[in-house]
Design a protein around this motif. Structure first.
Motif, PDB file in Angstrom:
ATOM      1  N   UNK B  74       0.773  -1.127  -0.098  1.00 34.91           N
ATOM      2  CA  UNK B  74       0.040   0.029  -0.147  1.00 34.91           C
ATOM      3  C   UNK B  74       1.106   1.321  -0.034  1.00 34.91           C
ATOM      4  N   UNK B  75       1.192   1.836  -1.321  1.00 33.90           N
ATOM      5  CA  UNK B  75       2.205   2.835  -1.155  1.00 33.90           C
ATOM      6  C   UNK B  75       1.564   4.042  -1.116  1.00 33.90           C
ATOM      7  N   UNK B  76       0.090   4.302  -0.918  1.00 37.44           N
ATOM      8  CA  UNK B  76      -0.353   5.530  -0.307  1.00 37.44           C
ATOM      9  C   UNK B  76      -0.063   5.949   0.844  1.00 37.44           C
ATOM     10  N   UNK B  77       0.225   4.808   1.796  1.00 39.18           N
ATOM     11  CA  UNK B  77       0.903   5.220   3.297  1.00 39.18           C
ATOM     12  C   UNK B  77       2.360   5.232   3.219  1.00 39.18           C
ATOM     13  N   UNK B  78       3.127   5.290   2.272  1.00 40.85           N
ATOM     14  CA  UNK B  78       4.496   5.267   2.629  1.00 40.85           C
ATOM     15  C   UNK B  78       5.039   6.774   2.862  1.00 40.85           C
ATOM     16  N   UNK B  79       5.894   6.777   3.840  1.00 44.89           N
ATOM     17  CA  UNK B  79       6.839   7.923   3.811  1.00 44.89           C
ATOM     18  C   UNK B  79       7.657   8.349   2.872  1.00 44.89           C
ATOM     19  N   UNK B  80       8.163   9.548   3.029  1.00 44.65           N
ATOM     20  CA  UNK B  80       8.978  10.214   1.901  1.00 44.65           C
ATOM     21  C   UNK B  80      10.034   9.284   1.592  1.00 44.65           C
ATOM     22  N   UNK B  81      10.845   8.794   2.605  1.00 40.20           N
ATOM     23  CA  UNK B  81      11.899   8.023   2.075  1.00 40.20           C
ATOM     24  C   UNK B  81      11.727   6.694   1.545  1.00 40.20           C
ATOM     25  N   UNK B  82      10.599   6.102   2.032  1.00 40.95           N
ATOM     26  CA  UNK B  82      10.199   4.895   1.292  1.00 40.95           C
ATOM     27  C   UNK B  82       9.848   5.081  -0.309  1.00 40.95           C
ATOM     28  N   UNK B  83       9.161   6.252  -0.513  1.00 38.85           N
ATOM     29  CA  UNK B  83       8.772   6.608  -1.683  1.00 38.85           C
ATOM     30  C   UNK B  83       9.918   6.905  -2.608  1.00 38.85           C
ATOM     31  N   UNK B  84      11.184   7.418  -2.160  1.00 34.74           N
ATOM     32  CA  UNK B  84      12.146   7.801  -2.788  1.00 34.74           C
ATOM     33  C   UNK B  84      12.966   6.636  -3.575  1.00 34.74           C
ATOM     34  N   UNK B  85      12.887   5.574  -2.837  1.00 29.86           N
ATOM     35  CA  UNK B  85      13.324   4.153  -3.181  1.00 29.86           C
ATOM     36  C   UNK B  85      12.629   3.528  -4.230  1.00 29.86           C
ATOM     37  N   UNK B  86      11.256   4.120  -4.253  1.00 26.71           N
ATOM     38  CA  UNK B  86      10.529   3.396  -5.525  1.00 26.71           C
ATOM     39  C   UNK B  86      10.355   4.389  -6.679  1.00 26.71           C
ATOM     40  N   UNK B  87      10.336   5.351  -6.369  1.00 24.33           N
ATOM     41  CA  UNK B  87      10.481   6.374  -7.473  1.00 24.33           C
ATOM     42  C   UNK B  87      11.607   6.298  -8.318  1.00 24.33           C
ATOM     43  N   UNK B  88      11.722   6.281  -9.915  1.00 22.82           N
ATOM     44  CA  UNK B  88      12.701   6.139 -10.574  1.00 22.82           C
ATOM     45  C   UNK B  88      13.380   4.529 -10.826  1.00 22.82           C
ATOM     46  N   UNK B  89      12.782   3.936  -9.805  1.00 24.87           N
ATOM     47  CA  UNK B  89      13.315   2.697  -9.567  1.00 24.87           C
ATOM     48  C   UNK B  89      12.329   1.558 -10.050  1.00 24.87           C
ATOM     49  N   UNK B  90      11.212   1.552  -9.174  1.00 26.57           N
ATOM     50  CA  UNK B  90      10.063   0.539  -9.591  1.00 26.57           C
ATOM     51  C   UNK B  90       9.034   1.415 -10.520  1.00 26.57           C
ATOM     52  N   UNK B  91       8.737   2.652 -10.124  1.00 29.88           N
ATOM     53  CA  UNK B  91       7.925   3.542 -10.733  1.00 29.88           C
ATOM     54  C   UNK B  91       8.686   4.608 -11.487  1.00 29.88           C
ATOM     55  N   UNK B  92       8.677   4.925 -12.600  1.00 30.60           N
ATOM     56  CA  UNK B  92       9.125   5.840 -13.542  1.00 30.60           C
ATOM     57  C   UNK B  92       8.299   6.805 -14.004  1.00 30.60           C
ATOM     58  N   UNK B  93       8.688   8.093 -14.157  1.00 32.63           N
ATOM     59  CA  UNK B  93       7.621   8.996 -14.938  1.00 32.63           C
ATOM     60  C   UNK B  93       8.386   9.590 -15.871  1.00 32.63           C
ATOM     61  N   UNK B  94       7.761  10.068 -17.178  1.00 37.49           N
ATOM     62  CA  UNK B  94       8.361  10.877 -18.044  1.00 37.49           C
ATOM     63  C   UNK B  94       7.408  11.976 -18.229  1.00 37.49           C
ATOM     64  N   UNK B  95       7.675  13.187 -18.617  1.00 42.00           N
ATOM     65  CA  UNK B  95       7.055  14.276 -18.454  1.00 42.00           C
ATOM     66  C   UNK B  95       6.687  14.970 -19.915  1.00 42.00           C
ATOM     67  N   UNK B  96       5.978  15.818 -20.109  1.00 43.87           N
ATOM     68  CA  UNK B  96       5.587  16.590 -21.214  1.00 43.87           C
ATOM     69  C   UNK B  96       6.784  17.182 -21.826  1.00 43.87           C
ATOM     70  N   UNK B  97       7.530  18.229 -21.211  1.00 51.28           N
ATOM     71  CA  UNK B  97       8.566  18.972 -21.830  1.00 51.28           C
ATOM     72  C   UNK B  97       9.792  18.120 -21.736  1.00 51.28           C
ATOM     73  N   UNK B  98      10.138  17.488 -22.391  1.00 50.77           N
ATOM     74  CA  UNK B  98      11.632  16.826 -22.392  1.00 50.77           C
ATOM     75  C   UNK B  98      12.566  17.809 -22.266  1.00 50.77           C
ATOM     76  N   UNK B  99      12.654  18.989 -23.005  1.00 54.71           N
ATOM     77  CA  UNK B  99      13.764  19.884 -22.851  1.00 54.71           C
ATOM     78  C   UNK B  99      13.858  20.207 -21.634  1.00 54.71           C
TER      79      UNK B  99
END
Lengths: 295, 312
Positions: B74-99
């Motif tokens: 249940x990642x909606x309950x995760x703390x910031x540091x727990x989320x940091x381990x997931x972001x970019x690692x298990x869940x990545x995101x790409x944005x609209x403005x690549x530049x």
């Protein structure tokens, strides 16, 4: 010459790295180069003062009191028979030490405060900015006088006094740049890639706000030297035997009608040094600003 | 078990003028290796849904209710540091403005390596080798040159490839693509979409694709969720949605998209749009009242619509 031409080519094709581009822009800016050269000379003089100065800082020649410039004393002697040129040379060291260390302290404290308040915003930001509003409301020279008057004179107190006046200015400038950078998407992107706040602040935001920091530091040193001279002039600076430009001005003031050289030369030293730092600071600012660069 | 399971998610902004309900009770699931599209107009809450998953929030934003299950946690309950381990690692995101998603003061190499070193504990040598490999995987010519480049020396399409390489370098289970091709021209857009599709197959990454461009959605995903006003209006498999959209909002969205297709427009698709204007789904009213009740009506397997239509 070869290297220079190659650099021109690279600059036109836009394939220099950001730092190379700034260095290139400064190398094309005569004003900044003159400032930089003069500062380099000052630094050299400050480091090797003992070897350059013809006489010692406190060395008195009581037979030649208040002597006009001669071959023996190029810039004359003061009321205690001390060589003016030597004291200006030793004064360079005093001024640079005060300027650089006051700005370093102000930058270290103001920089951290600015980074934190610009990045985290909210209540921390409000607190820091209101305190800095109070600091900015007091004229900095008045603040410095108050601090030196209550904690006593001396080199350290003087540096701290000048630094405190500068903290708020640094915090302000860095905060506003941090806020602009924080809004940019690569910061969000780096959050999305799992960077911690500390990492983002140090690795992504700090390098992007270096240009205002460098510019303000250069101008801040000029301001600090002037403030130190001002404190020296009103007698709240260092003890009278230490060579310091403001102090020399103030002790020469009594003889300003008869022995003009006692005030002219230290005054010139202050003016040229501040001019050099300002020229360099302006040059760096223009170099960082692409709009100014292409003129 | 689904890879991502969002239940009754609510994301609110606390502003001085009150609470803004950007995402208001939406639910959907995404299986691993599949694609889910979230479509809707600007301000419908589609991007905020994506941001909520990894909690990339503004300082006045919060999850007000609901839960997000990712890979059994249940990642909606995760703390910031727990989320940091997931972001970019298990869940990545790409944005609209690549530049503007790349830091202007560092080279591409340095930025690619940073992710690998943070999440995979790679040595800088290994990271460099992997960065090179990733640039090749996203089909960049001359990877050596691009690695040494600064972001301003890259074109939009190249920057987006670099961003994709960066997002996929840790082999994420879920890739969130927030309008990744909106800022690119159609040719580059097609190339990037093709590339993303290939990589999705190759790496078995699930894609959450957020866009307002229905054309893009048709090529990229298996299921579509249509959002409006922070709520889900209709959800269906992509083919079903295009063939038999039921909700007037969805119909309008499709009609707006198909307007450029003259042949289809003459078949009466645009007529629907005007017809809808006259019945109880008056567009202005539609907006004023918010979209629909929270109850859904199942049209067919996997095809749900917000139930106001049922009353018709």
């Amino acid at each position: 010459m070869r290297k220079r031409e190659k650099l021109d080519q690279l600059a036109i094709s836009g394939s220099l790295t950001p730092w190379q581009e700034v260095r290139y822009a400064i190398s094309k800016d005569n004003r900044a180069l003159i400032g930089l050269a003069f500062i380099a000379i000052l630094v050299f003089i400050a480091i090797f003062a003992e070897f350059i100065a013809p006489y010692g800082m406190r060395e008195q020649n009581l037979q030649n009191v208040l002597q006009a410039p001669t071959l023996q004393h190029w810039l004359g002697t003061d009321d205690l028979g001390r060589d003016v040129l030597s004291r200006i040379i030793f004064g360079t060291r005093t001024s640079l030490v005060i300027g650089v260390s006051a700005v370093s302290i102000a930058l270290a404290i103001g920089g951290v405060l600015g980074l934190v308040s610009g990045y985290f915003k909210g209540i921390i930001d409000i607190l820091i900015m209101r305190v800095s509003d109070v600091l900015l409301a007091i004229p900095s020279i008045l603040l410095a006088i108050a601090i030196v008057a209550s904690f006593g004179s001396g080199m350290f107190n003087m540096i701290v006094a000048i630094a405190i006046g500068n903290i708020a200015i640094f915090a302000r400038i860095i905060r506003s740049s941090v806020m602009t950078v924080t809004e940019r998407q690569f910061i969000e992107a780096s959050h999305a890639l799992g960077s911690s706040h500390f990492r983002i602040l140090t690795k992504h935001i700090l390098p992007n706000v270096l240009s205002p920091i460098i510019v303000q530091s250069s101008l801040g040193i000029a301001f600090a030297i002037l403030a130190a001279a001002g404190l020296g002039f009103i007698g709240l600076g260092l003890e009278a035997s230490v060579a310091e430009w403001g102090l020399m001005l103030s002790s020469g003031r009594a003889y300003i009608r008869t022995q003009t050289y006692l005030t002219i030369y230290p005054g010139l030293a202050i003016m040229l040094t501040i001019l050099a730092f300002n020229m360099l600071g302006d040059g760096i600012r223009d170099a960082f600003d692409p709009k100014m660069r292409d003129r | 078990m689904s890879l991502l399971e969002v239940r009754e998610l609510q994301t609110y902004f606390d502003t001085r003028r009150g609470v803004v309900k950007a995402v208001d009770g939406i639910s959907f699931t995404l299986e691993s290796g599949k694609g889910l599209g979230i479509v809707g107009e600007s301000g419908s809450g589609k991007s905020q849904t994506a941001m909520s998953i990894i909690q990339l929030f503004q300082h006045n934003q919060r999850i007000a209710g609901g839960s997000i299950m990712f890979d059994g946690r249940q990642i909606s309950d995760y703390t910031d540091s727990q989320l940091e381990a997931i972001r970019g690692n298990e869940i990545s995101i790409i944005f609209q403005e690549p530049m503007s998603s790349l830091n202007p003061v560092f080279t591409v190499s340095k930025q690619l390596c940073e992710v690998l070193i943070t999440h995979q504990n790679m040595s800088s040598e290994d990271a460099k080798a992997k960065a090179y490999e990733m640039l090749k995987a996203v089909k960049i010519d001359q990877p050596e040159r691009v690695l040494k480049s600064y972001p301003h020396q890259l074109s939009g399409g190249m920057s987006q490839r670099v961003m994709i390489a960066m997002a996929l370098s840790c082999n994420p289970k879920l890739l969130i693509a927030d309008e990744p091709t909106t800022a690119l021209d159609v040719i580059i857009q097609a190339e990037i979409l093709k590339l993303m599709n290939e990589l999705k197959e190759k790496l078995n990454t699930a894609i959450l694709f957020i866009t307002h461009d229905l054309g893009v959605v048709s090529k990229m995903v298996d299921n579509v969720v249509v959002m409006h006003g922070g709520k889900i209006v209709e959800s269906a498999p992509v083919k079903v949605l295009f063939k038999s959209a039921k909700h007037p909002y969805t119909k309008r969205l499709i009609a707006a998209f198909l307007k450029t297709d003259i042949r289809r427009a003459n078949e009466g698709e645009t007529l629907d749009f005007f017809e809808a204007e006259n019945d109880q789904y008056d567009f202005q009213q539609f907006r004023d009242r918010g979209v629909a009740d929270d109850d859904f009506y199942q049209v067919s397997a996997g095809h749900m619509i917000a139930c106001r239509l049922k009353k018709k």
